[in-house]
Design an enzyme around this catalytic site. Sequence first.
Site, PDB file in Angstrom:
ATOM      1  N   TYR A 141      41.606  42.200  38.376  1.00 30.59           N
ATOM      2  CA  TYR A 141      41.411  42.597  39.780  1.00 30.59           C
ATOM      3  C   TYR A 141      42.672  42.224  40.547  1.00 30.59           C
ATOM      4  O   TYR A 141      43.207  41.127  40.394  1.00 30.59           O
ATOM      5  CB  TYR A 141      40.194  41.864  40.362  1.00 30.59           C
TER       6      TYR A 141
ATOM      7  N   ASP B 293      50.286  38.858  38.609  1.00 34.72           N
ATOM      8  CA  ASP B 293      49.467  38.569  39.781  1.00 34.72           C
ATOM      9  C   ASP B 293      48.938  37.143  39.664  1.00 34.72           C
ATOM     10  O   ASP B 293      48.059  36.854  38.858  1.00 34.72           O
ATOM     11  CB  ASP B 293      48.312  39.589  39.845  1.00 34.72           C
TER      12      ASP B 293
ATOM     13  N   LYS C 262      45.553  32.687  48.136  1.00 37.24           N
ATOM     14  CA  LYS C 262      44.661  31.532  47.997  1.00 37.24           C
ATOM     15  C   LYS C 262      45.349  30.185  48.296  1.00 37.24           C
ATOM     16  O   LYS C 262      45.553  29.864  49.451  1.00 37.24           O
ATOM     17  CB  LYS C 262      43.970  31.554  46.635  1.00 37.24           C
TER      18      LYS C 262
HETATM   19  C1  LIG Z   1      44.142  37.997  40.930  1.00 35.78           C
HETATM   20  C2  LIG Z   1      43.815  38.481  42.309  1.00 35.78           C
HETATM   21  N1  LIG Z   1      44.647  39.347  42.911  1.00 35.78           N
HETATM   22  C3  LIG Z   1      44.425  39.801  44.155  1.00 35.78           C
HETATM   23  C4  LIG Z   1      43.310  39.401  44.860  1.00 35.78           C
HETATM   24  C5  LIG Z   1      43.080  39.908  46.246  1.00 35.78           C
HETATM   25  O1  LIG Z   1      43.261  38.873  47.168  1.00 35.78           O
HETATM   26  P1  LIG Z   1      42.576  38.958  48.619  1.00 35.78           P
HETATM   27  O2  LIG Z   1      41.111  38.826  48.411  1.00 35.78           O
HETATM   28  O3  LIG Z   1      43.177  37.793  49.355  1.00 35.78           O
HETATM   29  O4  LIG Z   1      42.972  40.257  49.206  1.00 35.78           O
HETATM   30  C6  LIG Z   1      42.413  38.496  44.272  1.00 35.78           C
HETATM   31  C7  LIG Z   1      41.216  38.071  44.988  1.00 35.78           C
HETATM   32  O5  LIG Z   1      40.342  37.402  44.482  1.00 35.78           O
HETATM   33  C8  LIG Z   1      42.678  38.034  42.970  1.00 35.78           C
HETATM   34  O6  LIG Z   1      41.850  37.175  42.343  1.00 35.78           O
END
Ligand SMILES: Cc1ncc(COP(=O)(O)O)c(C=O)c1O
Length: 430
Positions: free
Chosen positions: A144, A239, A267
């Site tokens: 994700y 990511d 985060k």
């Molecule tokens: C690996 C990863 N990338 C991107 C995101 C998206 O981040 P946000 O919820 O701050 O938009 C998340 C959210 O949980 C994530 O776990």
Amino acid sequence: MNTEKSKQLFEEAKKFIPGGVNSPVRAFKSVGGDPLFIKRGEGSKIYDVDGNEFIDYIGSWGPHIFGHNPSFIKEALLKAIENGTSFGAPTELEVKMAKLITEFVPSVEMVRMVNSGTEATMSAVRAARGYTGKERIIKFEGCYHGHADFFLIKAGSGALTLGVPTSPGVTKGNVADTLIADFNNIESVKKLIKANKNKIAAVIIEAIVGNMGVVKADNKFIKELRTLCNEEKIVLIIDEVMTGFRVAKGGAQEVLGVKADLTTFGKIIGGGLPVGAYGGKKEIMEMIAPAGPVYQAGTLSGNPLAMSAGYTALSYIKDHPEIYNQLEEKSAYLEKGIKENLKKLNKHLSINRVGSMLTLFFTEDKVTDFDSAVKSDTKIFGKYFHEMLKRGIYLPPAQYEAFFISTAHTKDDLNKTISANYESLKDVLR
Ligand SMILES: Cc1ncc(COP(=O)(O)O)c(C=O)c1O
């Protein structure tokens, strides 16, 4: 457990907010029941509006590596607020923050602050497209990367068939530009590259996945992926929104010994405030406006309150490298306790853990990719979740997520969790 006030608030919320929540997973849909409305967090605990106390393993979905409301971040925020909340002009802290990030993550030479993980991944892909002049991207089934249109695609019926949108509102153009590979399977990546020769701008990956539950990339796979991206002049985006500063100071890249071309953060980098960032090789980052032609902007990006919380969090990590040993010890203790419970119950479930991220999969089989993760019995997980909640343990309300352990979790918290786990498993695994 009395949850009357939460129930009332949820009914009221549903009238004014879609589904009653501002982010879907909060609604308990995959475990059933109604969400609890939280009033306060302190250390390892959260308290709901009905006064129930829980040992929390969500930690706001990752940011709270030191537990809720640590005094040093609270103090920094109170100090920052004295000077004003936002200027729309550069501040000194943004420079210090960027420098510190480059110090922590060697592959990051320059960095741009944004306001969420989604904004970070979305912008990193644009940077990769601008830099390479190519349009397609490869992502992995089960990873994700936030909710930008071009990430909301899952695999189609065959390896080389078009993907399928996971949400209405995603255009055919997006579907055509996002190719889906299998995690930990280098051949699936090679096939896509071969069939889309010189059209792939970027491969984006959670090198340690949190979003199909915890699944770590094989060392061999990630190294081959790095080499392949080099050979094909594809930008490798790792990511680290979830793993950054959590699994190690240098994130998944440090754990796996690999270097990304671009890295995305979120985060922990915000210390609990809404922050994201993307960064990487100078020659790619210098494509970003105003240094270069790839447009990306943000009214509140680098916001002074967010920077002060984030900088304080990262500085604490810098000054206290021992926190990663503490997290490892606590998390290993929890894992061992759960494994012993399973042994006592004569049951086998799969557990994956990397540092302070842990998933208990309700399947006996080893979980290494999306196909093996979805063998989990999500119905039983839902029951288990509610049994744990009844016993004062607040887990992520979905099977394919990680439990997040913080430095604030005490031995007593972990022991309570382990005994709640035993009782709950005994009830649900009859
Ligand atoms: C690996 C990863 N990338 C991107 C995101 C998206 O981040 P946000 O919820 O701050 O938009 C998340 C959210 O949980 C994530 O776990």
